[in-house]
Scaffold this motif. Structure first.
Motif, short mmCIF file in Angstrom:
data_model
loop_
_atom_site.label_atom_id
_atom_site.label_comp_id
_atom_site.label_asym_id
_atom_site.label_seq_id
_atom_site.Cartn_x
_atom_site.Cartn_y
_atom_site.Cartn_z
N ALA A 146 0.78 -1.22 0.20
CA ALA A 146 -0.04 0.06 -0.06
C ALA A 146 0.89 1.36 -0.04
N GLY A 147 1.86 1.19 0.62
CA GLY A 147 3.03 2.25 0.46
C GLY A 147 3.21 2.67 1.86
N ALA A 148 3.05 1.82 2.82
CA ALA A 148 3.44 2.22 4.22
C ALA A 148 4.74 1.88 4.50
N LEU A 149 5.42 2.26 5.49
CA LEU A 149 6.84 1.90 5.80
C LEU A 149 6.56 1.04 7.11
N LEU A 150 7.32 0.06 7.48
CA LEU A 150 7.19 -0.90 8.27
C LEU A 150 8.09 -0.14 9.75
N GLN A 151 7.50 -0.24 10.56
CA GLN A 151 8.59 0.39 11.95
C GLN A 151 8.97 -0.33 12.73
N TRP A 152 8.10 -1.44 13.34
CA TRP A 152 8.42 -2.50 14.27
C TRP A 152 7.47 -3.50 14.83
N ILE A 153 7.79 -4.56 15.50
CA ILE A 153 6.88 -5.48 15.56
C ILE A 153 6.84 -5.96 16.99
N ASN A 154 6.15 -5.87 17.98
CA ASN A 154 6.04 -6.23 19.34
C ASN A 154 5.20 -7.35 19.61
N PHE A 155 5.84 -8.02 20.58
CA PHE A 155 4.79 -9.25 21.33
C PHE A 155 4.26 -8.06 22.79
N GLU A 156 2.95 -7.96 22.83
CA GLU A 156 2.52 -7.11 23.90
C GLU A 156 1.40 -8.04 24.77
N LEU A 157 0.80 -7.22 25.89
CA LEU A 157 -0.14 -7.66 26.67
C LEU A 157 -1.35 -6.58 26.17
N SER A 158 -2.37 -7.42 26.21
CA SER A 158 -3.87 -6.66 25.61
C SER A 158 -4.29 -5.72 27.12
N ASN A 159 -4.98 -4.86 26.97
CA ASN A 159 -5.46 -4.06 28.21
C ASN A 159 -5.90 -4.83 29.30
N ASP A 160 -6.74 -5.76 28.71
CA ASP A 160 -7.30 -6.79 29.88
C ASP A 160 -6.30 -7.41 30.78
N LYS A 161 -5.12 -7.83 30.18
CA LYS A 161 -4.17 -8.77 30.63
C LYS A 161 -3.10 -7.62 31.52
#
Length: 250
Positions: A146-161
């Protein structure tokens, strides 16, 4: 009585009066029940957790001769990215705008400012469950195509967690503070009394960064991202809690 003696008595009286006023004000500022026999304890805890989300961050950057032109060009790329992700089965709620900034592109050249039109920057975050990690490559392709630039990828916790583990970490930090205070009081042949005050530094949690762009979204960068995310499973992370408690001892 000599004048010098009178002056000395006045000065001493003033000092005593000020001391009494200071002591009174100090006592007023102390917590109720404070007797001077207290102990301050730091409690902390570490909770082992497993992230439940994979988050992919893109940045859409566009330029234009006006703010509207930069924004319209940005919206075109962002809409194309969102449409591609929806076609892959993502819900619109899984695609979040983190920030949208439109500003004049001003640079310094030969010790003077020069305008290069306007620049729009739109950061987009895509969330998915960790059990959907096999879709990371498809999401990367959708963004880049689409033309976007990849910045980063994270494993995260949801708000509930996050809320769940925050409560657990702070609870265990409080228990740790009480255990330490009890042990110290007993070591001093004292017993633990009531709580005078509690303060907290809240809690600590840092997403696990799986990948961060280093080449500005170039083809080589994207290939590296896909390789880095192949067969990756989230590891155990740490959530920490901190609390300070002041107890009376007797």
């Amino acid at each position: 009585m000599e004048t010098g003696v009178k002056i000395s008595l006045i000065v001493v009286s003033a000092i005593v009066l000020l001391a009494l006023i200071g002591a009174f004000m100090f006592n007023k500022m102390l917590p109720p029940g404070y007797s001077g026999n207290t102990i301050e304890i730091q409690g902390n805890s570490v909770v082992k957790v497993t992230p439940d989300l994979v988050s992919i961050y893109f940045n859409v950057e566009t330029n234009g001769s006006s703010a509207k032109a930069a924004k319209d060009a940005n919206s075109e790329i962002s809409d194309e990215l969102i449409t591609a992700l929806v076609k892959q089965g993502f819900e619109r709620a899984d695609i979040q705008t983190q920030s949208l900034i439109i500003q004049e592109d001003i640079r310094w050249e030969n010790n003077r400012q020069k305008s290069y039109g306007y620049k729009a920057s739109h950061q987009i975050k895509i969330e998915m469950d960790t059990n959907q990690a096999d879709k990371i490559g498809e999401v990367i392709d959708a963004g880049v195509d689409a033309g976007a630039l990849l910045q980063w990828i994270n494993f995260e916790l949801s708000n509930d967690k996050q809320n769940e583990y925050k409560a657990q970490a702070l609870k265990e930090a409080g228990e740790d503070a009480k255990i330490k205070a009890t042990a110290i009081a007993e070591g001093l042949d004292k017993s633990l009394g009531s709580i005078v005050s509690i303060s907290t530094s809240d809690w600590g949690y840092r997403p696990w960064n799986l990948y961060t762009s280093s080449l500005g979204g170039m083809v080589e960068d994207v290939a590296m991202a896909k390789e880095a995310t192949t067969n990756i499973q989230p590891g155990t992370q740490e959530v920490t809690g901190y609390i300070t408690v002041v107890y009376k001892i007797r």
